[in-house]
Design a protein around this motif. Sequence first.
Motif, short mmCIF file in Angstrom:
data_model
loop_
_atom_site.label_atom_id
_atom_site.label_comp_id
_atom_site.label_asym_id
_atom_site.label_seq_id
_atom_site.Cartn_x
_atom_site.Cartn_y
_atom_site.Cartn_z
N ILE A 35 40.02 39.16 48.61
CA ILE A 35 38.48 38.71 48.11
C ILE A 35 38.55 37.19 47.40
O ILE A 35 38.01 36.28 47.55
CB ILE A 35 37.67 39.69 47.15
CG1 ILE A 35 37.39 40.91 48.08
CG2 ILE A 35 36.54 39.02 46.69
CD1 ILE A 35 36.64 42.03 47.30
N LEU A 38 38.71 34.53 49.65
CA LEU A 38 37.36 34.08 50.01
C LEU A 38 36.77 33.03 49.15
O LEU A 38 35.92 31.86 49.59
CB LEU A 38 36.29 35.26 50.04
CG LEU A 38 36.72 36.41 51.14
CD1 LEU A 38 35.90 37.41 51.17
CD2 LEU A 38 36.80 35.58 52.48
N PHE A 65 37.63 35.15 42.41
CA PHE A 65 37.18 36.37 42.65
C PHE A 65 35.88 36.78 42.69
O PHE A 65 35.28 37.27 43.61
CB PHE A 65 37.96 37.57 41.84
CG PHE A 65 37.79 38.92 42.16
CD1 PHE A 65 38.54 39.48 42.92
CD2 PHE A 65 36.62 39.68 41.60
CE1 PHE A 65 38.36 41.08 43.34
CE2 PHE A 65 36.41 40.99 41.88
CZ PHE A 65 37.28 41.41 43.05
N GLY A 68 34.29 34.99 45.68
CA GLY A 68 34.53 35.85 47.00
C GLY A 68 33.51 36.90 47.19
O GLY A 68 33.19 37.52 48.09
N CYS A 69 33.28 37.67 45.85
CA CYS A 69 32.31 38.66 46.01
C CYS A 69 31.00 38.21 46.26
O CYS A 69 30.30 38.77 47.30
CB CYS A 69 32.19 39.59 44.69
SG CYS A 69 33.76 40.31 44.07
N LEU A 72 31.25 37.80 50.14
CA LEU A 72 30.89 39.15 50.80
C LEU A 72 29.28 39.52 50.50
O LEU A 72 28.67 39.93 51.60
CB LEU A 72 31.53 40.28 49.99
CG LEU A 72 33.12 40.07 50.33
CD1 LEU A 72 33.91 41.18 49.76
CD2 LEU A 72 33.39 40.30 51.88
#
Length: 195
Positions: A35, A38, A65, A68-69, A72
């Motif tokens: 993640i 990302l 992080f 990245g979340c 998503l």
Amino acid sequence: MPEIIGLLRYPFYDRQWLVKMLVGAVIILIPVVNIISLGYFLRCANMGQRGRHCMPDWYDWKDYFSDGCMVLFITLIYIVIPLGIGIIVITIPVVGTSLSFLLFLIVSAFIPMALANYALHQNLRDALMIIEVFRQISRVLGVYTIAYFAALLISLASIALLVTIPMLGLLIGLIIFYTNVVFFHLLGCLHREAF
């Protein structure tokens, strides 16, 4: 927009390109930890938006992080509606599968530009302005479409190769990471042009 050769070489202009690539390749192969990659790609888009042609440093682990979340989450928002429609439409013999696939492909093509909108000001609302995302894509449609599908195909082929030959893990991780660094940097450049 950068020329194709310059774009493909841009990660190597960074003095620490090898370390950054190796760290990214390892991270991208570890479930859940990936993640972070990302968030890193989102930062690459932001660098492209600002006209900076270097790779981000690996120091904002917590921010990568959380970003990245958010990547998503935005992806999930964009995919939920077509997925629901696809489940209904897929029951129609022959045509249903084609329509579901086409709908999914079209909607998934919106996601990178939506992510670029988010990367600019870190505002979720910017990512969800579908009409604006559509306008931005239409302004850079040719390059955007080619870049999106090229990155998608390379990533999918690399994942398939990784599943088939796991011993090539680090090499495949490098390919996937490099592809996405270049794609997201280009995405940032295209986003700047689309305004």
